[in-house]
Design a protein around this motif. Sequence first.
Motif, PDB file in Angstrom:
ATOM      1  N   ALA A   1       0.805  -1.203  -0.123  1.00 27.42           N
ATOM      2  CA  ALA A   1       0.020   0.019  -0.178  1.00 27.42           C
ATOM      3  C   ALA A   1       0.827   1.173  -0.060  1.00 27.42           C
ATOM      4  N   HIS A   2       2.080   1.251   0.362  1.00 23.35           N
ATOM      5  CA  HIS A   2       2.915   2.320   0.683  1.00 23.35           C
ATOM      6  C   HIS A   2       3.501   2.767  -0.818  1.00 23.35           C
ATOM      7  N   PHE A   3       3.332   1.911  -1.431  1.00 22.66           N
ATOM      8  CA  PHE A   3       3.669   2.456  -2.893  1.00 22.66           C
ATOM      9  C   PHE A   3       2.932   2.672  -3.890  1.00 22.66           C
ATOM     10  N   ASN A   4       1.474   2.740  -3.517  1.00 20.37           N
ATOM     11  CA  ASN A   4       0.321   2.992  -4.266  1.00 20.37           C
ATOM     12  C   ASN A   4       0.593   4.430  -4.731  1.00 20.37           C
ATOM     13  N   PRO A   5       0.185   4.817  -5.861  1.00 22.67           N
ATOM     14  CA  PRO A   5       0.153   6.085  -6.329  1.00 22.67           C
ATOM     15  C   PRO A   5      -0.382   7.308  -5.443  1.00 22.67           C
ATOM     16  N   ARG A   6      -1.644   6.744  -5.033  1.00 19.38           N
ATOM     17  CA  ARG A   6      -2.634   7.511  -4.355  1.00 19.38           C
ATOM     18  C   ARG A   6      -2.432   7.253  -3.036  1.00 19.38           C
TER      19      ARG A   6
END
Length: 389
Positions: A369-374
Amino acid sequence: MEGIGAQFDFQPRTRLVFGVNAVERVGEIVRELGASRVLLVTDAGLVAAGHAEHVLKSLKTDGVNAVVFDKVRENPTTRCVDDCVSVAKSAQIEAIIGLGGGSSMDTAKGCNFILTNGGEMKDYWGIGKASKPMLPLIAIPTTAGTGSECQSAALIADEMTHQKMACLDPKAAARVAVLDPALTVSQPLRVTACTGIDAIAHAVETAVTRKRNPFSLMFSHEAFKLLVPNLPRVIENPQDLEARGKMLLGAAFAGMAIENSMLGAAHSAANPLTAHFDVIHGQAVGIMLPHVIRFNAENEVARRGYAELASAPEIACVSDGLEEAVEALVKEMESLLEVARMPTSLGDCGVQRKDLPMLAAEAAKQWTAHFNPRTVLEKDFLALYETAL
Ligand SMILES: [Zn+2]
């Protein structure tokens, strides 16, 4: 380079050997690595399909001794790894071969950590926790899906809690990946469909992460171009070796993209579905992806990233407008789920409304989830699950 992560550290760690019947070169490849005793990690199904025998024959021709561990299970746990380590310890091996889907390769990597560095799996949960060198690993995928053959991560679940531990270390990456399309034609249709959708999701998610960079994007785009037109072909004609080869390469390239840019919210949302409802990974990711694309497309950089991806195999054209291109991408993902005859809602998988808060709480804790763009919070996961119900 607006919107593209400015930093990267790109080191190809895995030699790729691609071609029909490439598996016949395994013995020679092991010899080149200086090993004469190997452990072959695989599952009973692949032994029955004759694939293990193929590998053993090549090893024998080159005078390589092999011990076989054929008890790999899906979503391997710490216990599977321990069982594999006991076999490895009794055999004084100099290299490890992982033959199969992601589970075989994860088990082989997990075994390599414990065998060479001691301790237990949770000691390596995180990045770069192994201090000693590891044995050379040769990965031979028989599905076109995880791309684990191009990654340094071992995904092992805790036997008791089922918590998936991602253990990343450059030393754990396969030294060589042997990509032989002929090994992938025997997969059951459902495996072809689920792993194919997963690989496409890897291409899509990696194309927009916060960590993406020009190298990872190159792999995301090429993977997408190889996978999207060829998944329907291999579903319709499982014996189509050319399409199988493109799927296998596409999955490996998507794996290379993950190695260099991580994943996003569709994978975060999928993991609790697999843990609690036994939804197959590719199905869980496939259901969540269209909703995650629409959610992320609110972010301007992600919107452009998706639109550029959709333009590659002429699904849409960026010049038609970014929103139109993103919507075309969503439609394409939905139609691929139909072609793959996969469930399109969480309701189809036995999930009920009352389960969603628990799932959302767990999804928000997932590393990807940390790397999700938003930025994606627990309440956002709840909303995503609600739309997917
Ligand atoms: Zn995946």
